[in-house]
Design a protein around this motif. Structure first.
Motif, PDB file in Angstrom:
ATOM      1  N   ASP A 148      17.972  65.474  58.455  1.00 34.95           N
ATOM      2  CA  ASP A 148      16.660  65.982  58.469  1.00 34.95           C
ATOM      3  C   ASP A 148      16.782  67.260  57.511  1.00 34.95           C
ATOM      4  O   ASP A 148      17.759  67.592  57.207  1.00 34.95           O
ATOM      5  N   TYR A 203      21.464  60.748  60.462  1.00 36.22           N
ATOM      6  CA  TYR A 203      21.207  59.482  60.620  1.00 36.22           C
ATOM      7  C   TYR A 203      21.922  58.339  59.907  1.00 36.22           C
ATOM      8  O   TYR A 203      22.615  58.713  59.119  1.00 36.22           O
ATOM      9  N   TYR A 223      13.966  62.309  54.589  1.00 37.12           N
ATOM     10  CA  TYR A 223      15.630  62.844  54.861  1.00 37.12           C
ATOM     11  C   TYR A 223      16.195  63.453  53.798  1.00 37.12           C
ATOM     12  O   TYR A 223      15.570  63.443  52.537  1.00 37.12           O
TER      13      TYR A 223
END
Length: 773
Positions: free
Chosen positions: A635, A642, A652
């Motif tokens: 993030d 992720y 992102y």
């Protein structure tokens, strides 16, 4: 004319009549028949003589009969010696068939008229027969001597018979032969004797009891001068030469036989049985120098309870062994002085590491700047430590070899496999390794095998000879063999460069930046228990091997290759090849230089901002791209990472993070070394990862444990992005911890399954057996 020719023809026909022909030829045929039926076996047992490369005597041994009977070679029979001995003993030696008929007739008449034996008329050939087959002095014995003398003349040349005579004549006690007397009474070889000395030695055999050298020298000088004046009357030599010989003092006394290079001498005598002269490649001055240096050096170590050393010096250009010192003092029985330390089997310590890395260079596995982790590692229960019991984290192969680090060496061997290294050692003719090969594993690279100083030194000559290994030449007559390729010239060049560095821990104390440091490549080694200290060094011209320790096998805390063996290595090198004019090793044909990432030693990727130069072998070295960093999706605040299955719609960012091995992460955590951690994975993601599972470092899979009032340690190493791990025993959760925390448990008796899962769902299992009384 016709009448004269007719008379000659009649005479010839008369002699060719059958009766007269057979009367003439029968004695000759009978002699030949007896020669075949009763052959004269001439096989005197000589002493063994070990000579240096220049022909000087290193060591002499008694023969099997405990006699000094040294073999005189034909070229050692000088014209002066030949003239003197023939004038005195047998002036017609080169003209008679083994006996002198005129002398025999004269002796027979004289003995008959006097009624006693006053003249023997023995030729040199007949004296040789008598020396080979002693008999009582009777007429029958004389007849046998005549027959044997003719046999000698039939089968041997005059020079060979004279040589036999000079090898057998007695000089009193257990000394036989001109060479033995020359060496033991005058300390020199026959070809170096003066006329006065030769004359002295020619008169002794007739009266060895009354003319005892060293005891009756005054009387011997009188007898010598009598014969010198006879030689003058016979005009055998110039008058001035005779006058000088008469005035020459007699400096003859019983000397000790030479005893240089005793270990090599005993070895070669055993290997070359019944060889009277063994010519070695030893340089006598160098041998004496290295023997003295080794003895003096070990004397200085006595206070540390270190009592022995061995040194071998090999000329790389010829592969000749120029100095061979098996122990500090051959005559010291208390410290095993007669043990040959050059052939004794010891643990090699770290001395095999250069070969290991050279093989890995040739396999394309590594280059000098390749990165490797020097961190605590468990190799299936084998947990090696460095000599200083410290770890260095991520290092280069070059640093690992120069500093003789243990964990990197074991890692490389594990990837290479021990069988490959064993194959190379067998090719290098490591005899003990051949015998042990079935039982050798990863520990062999740290000294877990048996080697000799001779084998190690020969191995290191291959680095100086462009990767070719040759046999060692102990004989001056043996030429350098064609050799066999062990490693590539490129790999040898890389090893030479690394082992030449002086900024390393195995440089002896107080040697840095001093004039005592020769320009050599060298490698040290210390065996487990500090029982053996090694230092093998080489340049283009020489390879020198040094071992220091105790033949009793007793370890000493101060014993190590750097501070104990290397100073002697440097001393020897400075003595044999200081400021060598031969230059240094030149780069091999396929050596190239390329830029690599400083972090990994691999070919740089786009993110590799710090690049350095490294050597590589064209067409061999790996061209894999650097992966010391990896892209991670996070993030915007880099708090959550992720995977491709859980990327949020809100967006992102793509960031680079260190791509570190679990073992290095564990090391950094343990030593509080800061590094950039990957944010924890998205907790809402349900994906289970298939790769990157934790590595259980304790306990060892498949091992048995006997636990009595003790607990078992559970430990693991995990990836950079792992925050928590879960421990299970027989599928039952025991505890949740961070990856760097060790857990202690008491498992049940019997077969036990231990599992470790990380917070990504990745799992690993090991099985152990817990025993009890």
């Amino acid at each position: 004319m016709k009448e004269g020719g007719q008379k000659s023809s009649n005479v010839l026909k008369k002699w060719l009549r059958p009766s007269r022909f057979w009367l003439f030829i029968t004695p000759f045929l009978l002699f030949l028949l007896l020669d075949v039926a009763i052959p004269f076996k001439v096989s005197p047992r000589y002493s063994t003589l070990i000579t240096a490369s220049d022909g000087t005597i290193l060591h002499a041994f008694l023969n099997d009969d405990d006699k000094w009977r040294l073999y005189t070679e034909l070229e050692e029979i000088t014209p002066v010696l030949r003239q003197t001995i023939l004038q005195k003993e047998d002036r017609y030696f080169y003209y008679h068939p083994g006996f002198n008929p005129f002398a025999l007739g004269r002796a027979f008449l004289k003995n008959t008229m006097t009624g006693r034996r006053s003249s023997g008329a023995s030729t040199i050939t007949m004296q040789v027969v008598r020396l080979l087959e002693p008999r009582q002095r009777t007429y029958l014995s004389k007849a046998i001597e005549l027959f044997r003398a003719m046999q000698l003349e039939l089968h041997y040349s005059k020079d060979e018979i004279l040589q036999l005579y000079l090898n057998l004549i007695p000089y009193g006690g257990n000394i036989e032969g001109m060479k033995s007397a020359s060496l033991l009474y005058f300390g020199k070889l026959p070809q170096l004797l003066s006329l006065a000395e030769i004359t002295t030695l020619t008169i002794i055999p007739n009266r060895p009891s009354s003319l005892r050298l060293g005891r009756k020298n005054v009387f011997i000088v009188q007898e010598r001068n009598k014969w010198l004046r006879r030689f003058e009357k016979a005009a055998l030599f110039d008058k001035q030469v005779i006058a000088d010989a008469i005035n020459e003092p007699l400096n003859a006394y019983r000397r000790e036989a030479p005893k240089l290079a005793p270990h090599l001498a005993f070895r070669l005598r055993k290997e070359h049985k019944n060889t009277p002269i063994i010519r070695t490649a030893i340089l006598p001055t160098r041998q004496a120098q290295v023997e003295q240096m080794t003895r003096n050096y070990v004397n200085r170590l006595q206070s540390m309870d270190i009592h022995n050393a061995a040194v071998i010096v090999v000329n790389n250009e010829t592969m000749r062994v120029e100095a061979y010192v098996g122990s500090a003092d051959f005559n010291n029985p208390y410290d095993g002085g007669q043990v040959d330390g050059i052939r004794a089997v010891h643990s090699p310590g770290s001395t095999l590491k250069p070969l290991l890395y050279a093989i890995a260079f040739d396999k394309g596995m590594i280059t000098p700047k390749s990165a490797i982790n020097d961190v605590p590692t468990n190799f299936g229960g084998f947990e090696p430590e460095n000599f200083d019991r410290r770890f260095n984290g991520k290092v280069t192969i070059e640093f690992a070899l120069a500093n003789s680090l243990n964990i990197p060496a074991v890692k490389v061997l594990k990837e290479l496999t021990p069988s490959v290294l064993i194959g190379y050692l067998k090719k290098s003719d490591f005899q003990t390794v051949k015998k042990q090969s079935k039982d050798l594993g990863l520990s062999m690279i740290l000294g877990g095998c048996g080697v000799t100083l001779e084998e190690l030194t020969r191995l290191f000559t291959s680095f100086a000879n462009g990767g070719k290994i040759h046999g060692l030449n102990y004989s001056a007559d043996t030429k350098k063999s064609k050799g066999e390729v062990l490693i590539s010239p490129e790999s040898a060049y890389l090893i030479n460069g690394i082992l030449t560095q002086i900024t390393r821990p195995d440089l002896p104390n107080n040697f840095d930046n001093t004039y005592h440091l020769p320009r050599i490549a060298w490698k040290t080694g210390t065996s487990y228990g500090k029982k053996d200290a090694w230092s093998i060094g080489y340049n283009r011209r020489y390879t020198v091997g040094v071992w220091v320790g105790n033949f009793s096998g007793v370890g000493v805390p101060e014993l190590n290759g750097a501070n104990i063996a290397t100073p002697l290595l440097f001393d020897v090198f400075n003595a044999v090849d200081y400021n060598s004019p031969t230059g240094w090793f030149k780069p091999a044909a396929d050596i190239t230089r390329r830029k690599v990432c400083a972090e990994s030693g691999d070919v740089p990727s786009d993110f590799c901002t710090h690049q350095i130069l490294d050597y590589a072998i064209m067409g061999i070295s790996s061209t894999r791209k650097c992966q010391h960093l990896k892209w991670v999706l996070t993030d915007k605040n880099a708090e959550i990472s992720y995977c491709t299955q859980c990327i949020p719609d809100s967006g992102y960012v793509r960031k680079l993070y260190p791509n570190m091995a679990p073992e290095l992460i564990a090391y950094n955590e343990l030593n509080h070394i800061p590094f950039q951690r990957i944010p924890p994975h998205n907790p809402k993601c349900t994906r289970v990862f298939e790769v990157g599972a934790p590595v259980i470092t304790s306990p060892n899979d498949g091992s048995e444990y006997f636990l009595e009032n003790q607990e078992l340690q559970l430990a693991c190493q995990a990836s950079n992005d792992v925050r928590e791990v879960y421990w299970y025993i027989n599928d039952k959760l025991i505890q949740k911890t961070n990856p760097q925390t060790a857990l202690f448990v008491k498992p049940p008796v019997g077969k036990v399954k231990i599992s470790c899962s990380d917070d990504k769902g990745r799992n690993v299992d090991v099985f152990i057996k817990v025993l009890s009384r």
